[in-house]
Design a protein around this motif. Structure first.
Motif: not given
Length: 189
Positions: A18-33
């Motif tokens: 779950n933590a790994a999924l959250a980090e990847r979600y955050a990575k995608g969101a941060r990449a879009k600003g």
């Protein structure tokens, strides 16, 4: 305007999928600003119970502050015995209380949705295969998150997904889940 996204990892164990999924979600969101805040249940020390008028623990207050700050909320949690872990449910019981998340109208059936205007995603992980959860059980975890949690308080659900079976998943499948989480984060931004 920069999108503000709050991600809550509602798994009581640090270092989970779950933590790994959250980090990847955050990575995608941060990449879009997007501006992203992440909070982990494993780091919280919430009170076990709830009664109206009770003072909230500092962690529950921070959790509420993060939801108030956010335009978009993402919750990721495991599916244990047909629901989220008890500790996660205790946080929601205390944090999504009347006056913060909703307010009933006197004696009638209506209520105000105090978190209106936000959108939300959820990722639920399970040992139950997704197809079995859908056909046999009729998706109870996803229905509860979408209808009795998000919609009830005014959060418009975007994606509420189940990834399973975790215990049978090969590394390639987990990689696809992580990639999907990242795509969901980018779309939320």
């Amino acid at each position: 305007m920069t999108k503000r996204i709050f991600i809550w990892v509602a798994h009581p164990k640090a270092g989970s999928l779950n933590a790994a999924l959250a980090e990847r979600y955050a990575k995608g969101a941060r990449a879009k600003g997007a501006d992203v805040r992440i909070m982990h249940l494993a780091d919280m020390a919430p009170e076990a119970g709830y009664s109206e008028g009770q003072d909230l623990s500092p962690d529950i207050q921070v959790w509420q502050d993060n939801i108030s700050w956010a335009d978009h909320v993402m919750i990721v949690h495991p599916y244990w015995w047909g629901a989220m872990p008890a500790q996660a449910k205790a946080v929601m019981d205390a944090g999504l209380q009347s006056g913060f998340a909703y307010k009933y109208h006197g004696r009638g059936l209506g209520w105000d949705k105090l978190l209106d205007g936000r959108t939300g995603d959820a990722i639920i992980t399970a040992d139950t295969p997704t197809w079995l959860d859908t056909l046999l059980y009729r998706s109870p975890g996803r229905r509860v998150m979408r209808n009795q949690v998000m919609k009830f308080v005014g959060v418009k659900p975007r994606n509420v997904v189940l990834f399973g079976s975790v215990k049978l998943a090969k590394p390639e499948k987990i990689a696809r889940w992580l990639s999907r989480a990242e795509s969901m984060g980018a779309a939320a931004a």
